[in-house]
Design a protein around this motif. Structure first.
Motif, mmCIF file in Angstrom:
data_model
loop_
_atom_site.group_PDB
_atom_site.id
_atom_site.type_symbol
_atom_site.label_atom_id
_atom_site.label_comp_id
_atom_site.label_asym_id
_atom_site.label_seq_id
_atom_site.Cartn_x
_atom_site.Cartn_y
_atom_site.Cartn_z
ATOM 1 N N ASP A 1 11.178 -3.532 -6.204
ATOM 2 C CA ASP A 1 10.574 -4.636 -5.472
ATOM 3 C C ASP A 1 9.220 -4.977 -6.101
ATOM 4 O OD1 ASP A 1 10.189 -6.466 -3.179
ATOM 5 O OD2 ASP A 1 8.625 -5.026 -2.622
ATOM 6 N N GLU A 2 9.099 -6.199 -6.614
ATOM 7 C CA GLU A 2 7.887 -6.607 -7.328
ATOM 8 C C GLU A 2 6.632 -6.480 -6.463
ATOM 9 O OE1 GLU A 2 5.930 -10.557 -9.370
ATOM 10 O OE2 GLU A 2 8.116 -10.399 -9.295
ATOM 11 N N LYS A 3 6.714 -6.901 -5.216
ATOM 12 C CA LYS A 3 5.554 -6.847 -4.324
ATOM 13 C C LYS A 3 5.076 -5.398 -4.132
ATOM 14 C CE LYS A 3 4.003 -8.334 0.223
ATOM 15 N NZ LYS A 3 4.359 -8.978 1.478
ATOM 16 N N THR A 4 6.026 -4.481 -3.973
ATOM 17 C CA THR A 4 5.688 -3.064 -3.799
ATOM 18 C C THR A 4 5.026 -2.513 -5.049
ATOM 19 O OG1 THR A 4 7.523 -2.745 -2.264
ATOM 20 C CG2 THR A 4 6.662 -0.775 -3.346
ATOM 21 N N VAL A 5 5.590 -2.808 -6.204
ATOM 22 C CA VAL A 5 5.046 -2.298 -7.467
ATOM 23 C C VAL A 5 3.648 -2.857 -7.699
ATOM 24 C CG1 VAL A 5 5.350 -2.243 -9.971
ATOM 25 C CG2 VAL A 5 7.323 -1.884 -8.472
ATOM 26 N N ARG A 6 3.462 -4.140 -7.457
ATOM 27 C CA ARG A 6 2.122 -4.733 -7.616
ATOM 28 C C ARG A 6 1.109 -4.073 -6.678
ATOM 29 N NH1 ARG A 6 1.815 -8.953 -10.905
ATOM 30 N NH2 ARG A 6 3.755 -10.060 -11.354
ATOM 31 N N SER A 7 1.518 -3.834 -5.470
ATOM 32 C CA SER A 7 0.636 -3.195 -4.494
ATOM 33 C C SER A 7 0.221 -1.796 -4.961
ATOM 34 C CB SER A 7 1.347 -3.127 -3.148
ATOM 35 O OG SER A 7 0.599 -2.393 -2.225
ATOM 36 N N ILE A 8 1.173 -1.058 -5.487
ATOM 37 C CA ILE A 8 0.877 0.300 -5.963
ATOM 38 C C ILE A 8 -0.065 0.258 -7.165
ATOM 39 C CG2 ILE A 8 1.893 2.347 -7.045
ATOM 40 C CD1 ILE A 8 4.384 1.784 -5.228
ATOM 41 N N ILE A 9 0.194 -0.636 -8.097
ATOM 42 C CA ILE A 9 -0.679 -0.763 -9.269
ATOM 43 C C ILE A 9 -2.096 -1.116 -8.835
ATOM 44 C CG2 ILE A 9 -1.158 -2.178 -11.316
ATOM 45 C CD1 ILE A 9 1.939 -2.343 -11.662
ATOM 46 N N GLN A 10 -2.231 -2.041 -7.902
ATOM 47 C CA GLN A 10 -3.546 -2.440 -7.426
ATOM 48 C C GLN A 10 -4.254 -1.295 -6.719
ATOM 49 O OE1 GLN A 10 -2.544 -5.918 -5.132
ATOM 50 N NE2 GLN A 10 -2.139 -7.138 -6.964
#
Length: 85
Positions: free
Chosen positions: A34-43
């Protein structure tokens, strides 16, 4: 002894161990496709490590994790952040 161990890590890295444990707990059931989840984790990792991630690098990291199937762990993210050229 464990408490002193974590205190020493905090002193050396400047990273709050509570933040690390909270992040680790949030990763246990995360959907890494899930792109939103991955972006959130990276941030979140960027924030904890106090290492800014440009939008371009974030996009590369997301693409690498979602499309190329790279593992999402601290080493992967750290290597990507240190190789930001």
């Amino acid at each position: 002894m464990e408490n002193n161990f974590f205190k020493n890590i905090e002193k050396k890295t400047g990273v709050n161990m509570k933040d690390i444990f909270e992040l680790a707990n949030s990763l246990q059931n995360a959907n890494f496709k899930d792109e939103k989840t991955v972006r959130s984790i990276i941030q979140r990792v960027s924030q904890i490590a106090n290492k800014p991630v440009s939008k371009e690098l974030e996009n590369k990291m997301v693409n690498s994790i979602i499309n190329d199937g790279k593992k999402l762990d601290f080493n992967t993210i750290s290597k990507m952040m240190n190789n930001k050229k």
